[in-house]
Write a protein that holds these residues in place. Structure first.
Motif, PDB file in Angstrom:
ATOM      1  N   LEU A  20       0.827  -1.204   0.000  1.00 22.98           N
ATOM      2  CA  LEU A  20       0.000   0.000   0.000  1.00 22.98           C
ATOM      3  C   LEU A  20       0.865   1.259   0.000  1.00 22.98           C
ATOM      4  N   LEU A  21       1.938   1.259   0.788  1.00 26.30           N
ATOM      5  CA  LEU A  21       2.852   2.405   0.800  1.00 26.30           C
ATOM      6  C   LEU A  21       3.528   2.610  -0.559  1.00 26.30           C
ATOM      7  N   VAL A  22       3.927   1.520  -1.193  1.00 24.20           N
ATOM      8  CA  VAL A  22       4.543   1.621  -2.523  1.00 24.20           C
ATOM      9  C   VAL A  22       3.524   2.157  -3.527  1.00 24.20           C
ATOM     10  N   PHE A  23       2.300   1.655  -3.482  1.00 24.81           N
ATOM     11  CA  PHE A  23       1.265   2.133  -4.396  1.00 24.81           C
ATOM     12  C   PHE A  23       0.974   3.611  -4.183  1.00 24.81           C
ATOM     13  N   LEU A  24       0.822   4.041  -2.923  1.00 21.09           N
ATOM     14  CA  LEU A  24       0.550   5.454  -2.646  1.00 21.09           C
ATOM     15  C   LEU A  24       1.712   6.349  -3.066  1.00 21.09           C
ATOM     16  N   GLY A  25       2.922   5.839  -2.965  1.00 17.27           N
ATOM     17  CA  GLY A  25       4.085   6.609  -3.391  1.00 17.27           C
ATOM     18  C   GLY A  25       4.150   6.769  -4.903  1.00 17.27           C
ATOM     19  N   ARG A  26       3.693   5.794  -5.640  1.00 17.58           N
ATOM     20  CA  ARG A  26       3.739   5.843  -7.105  1.00 17.58           C
ATOM     21  C   ARG A  26       2.533   6.573  -7.707  1.00 17.58           C
ATOM     22  N   PHE A  27       1.404   6.493  -7.065  1.00 20.36           N
ATOM     23  CA  PHE A  27       0.168   7.058  -7.607  1.00 20.36           C
ATOM     24  C   PHE A  27       0.182   8.573  -7.452  1.00 20.36           C
ATOM     25  N   PRO A  35       0.164  13.352   2.973  1.00 22.87           N
ATOM     26  CA  PRO A  35      -0.551  13.561   4.246  1.00 22.87           C
ATOM     27  C   PRO A  35      -0.264  12.477   5.276  1.00 22.87           C
ATOM     28  N   LEU A  36      -0.082  11.245   4.815  1.00 26.65           N
ATOM     29  CA  LEU A  36       0.233  10.151   5.724  1.00 26.65           C
ATOM     30  C   LEU A  36       1.610  10.364   6.360  1.00 26.65           C
ATOM     31  N   VAL A  37       2.579  10.769   5.561  1.00 24.36           N
ATOM     32  CA  VAL A  37       3.923  11.024   6.076  1.00 24.36           C
ATOM     33  C   VAL A  37       3.910  12.220   7.027  1.00 24.36           C
ATOM     34  N   GLU A  38       3.139  13.247   6.715  1.00 25.20           N
ATOM     35  CA  GLU A  38       3.055  14.406   7.602  1.00 25.20           C
ATOM     36  C   GLU A  38       2.485  14.016   8.967  1.00 25.20           C
ATOM     37  N   ARG A  39       1.483  13.170   8.974  1.00 23.94           N
ATOM     38  CA  ARG A  39       0.910  12.729  10.253  1.00 23.94           C
ATOM     39  C   ARG A  39       1.877  11.849  11.021  1.00 23.94           C
ATOM     40  N   LEU A  40       2.544  10.948  10.299  1.00 25.65           N
ATOM     41  CA  LEU A  40       3.503  10.075  10.967  1.00 25.65           C
ATOM     42  C   LEU A  40       4.712  10.837  11.485  1.00 25.65           C
ATOM     43  N   SER A  41       5.074  11.942  10.822  1.00 26.78           N
ATOM     44  CA  SER A  41       6.255  12.693  11.250  1.00 26.78           C
ATOM     45  C   SER A  41       6.003  13.484  12.534  1.00 26.78           C
ATOM     46  N   LYS A  42       4.778  13.505  13.011  1.00 26.58           N
ATOM     47  CA  LYS A  42       4.505  14.127  14.311  1.00 26.58           C
ATOM     48  C   LYS A  42       5.018  13.257  15.452  1.00 26.58           C
ATOM     49  N   ILE A  43       5.279  11.999  15.160  1.00 30.04           N
ATOM     50  CA  ILE A  43       5.866  11.084  16.141  1.00 30.04           C
ATOM     51  C   ILE A  43       7.379  11.267  16.060  1.00 30.04           C
ATOM     52  N   GLY A  44       8.028  11.431  17.177  1.00 28.78           N
ATOM     53  CA  GLY A  44       9.444  11.780  17.227  1.00 28.78           C
ATOM     54  C   GLY A  44      10.364  10.856  16.449  1.00 28.78           C
ATOM     55  N   PHE A  45      10.301   9.550  16.721  1.00 29.89           N
ATOM     56  CA  PHE A  45      11.224   8.640  16.047  1.00 29.89           C
ATOM     57  C   PHE A  45      10.926   8.529  14.561  1.00 29.89           C
ATOM     58  N   MET A  46       9.674   8.711  14.156  1.00 24.09           N
ATOM     59  CA  MET A  46       9.343   8.670  12.731  1.00 24.09           C
ATOM     60  C   MET A  46       9.889   9.902  12.023  1.00 24.09           C
ATOM     61  N   ARG A  47       9.830  11.082  12.681  1.00 23.64           N
ATOM     62  CA  ARG A  47      10.379  12.303  12.092  1.00 23.64           C
ATOM     63  C   ARG A  47      11.878  12.143  11.860  1.00 23.64           C
ATOM     64  N   ARG A  48      12.580  11.593  12.867  1.00 27.78           N
ATOM     65  CA  ARG A  48      14.017  11.371  12.712  1.00 27.78           C
ATOM     66  C   ARG A  48      14.291  10.367  11.599  1.00 27.78           C
TER      67      ARG A  48
END
Length: 144
Positions: A20-27, A35-48
């Motif tokens: 699903l991540l690969v498909f969303l990245g290509r589409f 938007p998914l990456v922006e939400r996940l980057s609010k978590i500290g270790f994911m942002r790093r």
């Protein structure tokens, strides 16, 4: 006996999530993934993690720009024109060229007025630094 299926189910879920991540990245060039990456980057270790991945990719694609971004990032939180000029003066000519090309290409992709104005302000500061002067053109008063 059903507990043998738990690892297979977990592996299947991971494969589907990765697909699903690969498909969303290509589409649509990742428009649905941002938007998914922006939400996940609010978590500290994911942002790093995202920062580490993006800098590694940038270093592979354009080492001069990566070096310039590393030098400019010291003043990224401080929009003071003098601090930006000082950071720009530390760049080598190839780094400055790569940084200016990146900011010019970013102008075309700016999604809203605020982002376009921010990019234009950075370009004005960069031009002022390149010209050697920079006095009054980069010190505009803020509107209240």
């Amino acid at each position: 006996m059903w507990w043998f299926l738990i690892p297979l189910i977990l592996l299947g879920v991971l494969v589907v999530a990765f697909g699903l991540l690969v498909f969303l990245g290509r589409f649509r060039n990742g428009a649905l993934l941002r938007p998914l990456v922006e939400r996940l980057s609010k978590i500290g270790f994911m942002r790093r993690f995202f920062t580490k991945i993006s800098t590694a990719a940038l270093e592979r694609q354009n080492p001069e720009l990566a070096s310039a971004m590393r030098k400019i990032s010291t003043v990224a939180s401080n929009p003071n024109p003098q601090a930006v000029q000082k950071a720009m003066s530390r760049l080598t000519p190839s780094e400055r060229r790569a940084y200016l090309q990146a900011t010019e290409s970013q102008t075309e992709e700016a999604p809203n007025r605020q982002a376009r104005r921010r990019v234009e302000k950075m370009q004005q500061q960069a031009r002022a630094t390149r010209a050697g002067g920079g006095g009054s053109a980069s010190r505009k008063r803020k509107r209240r």
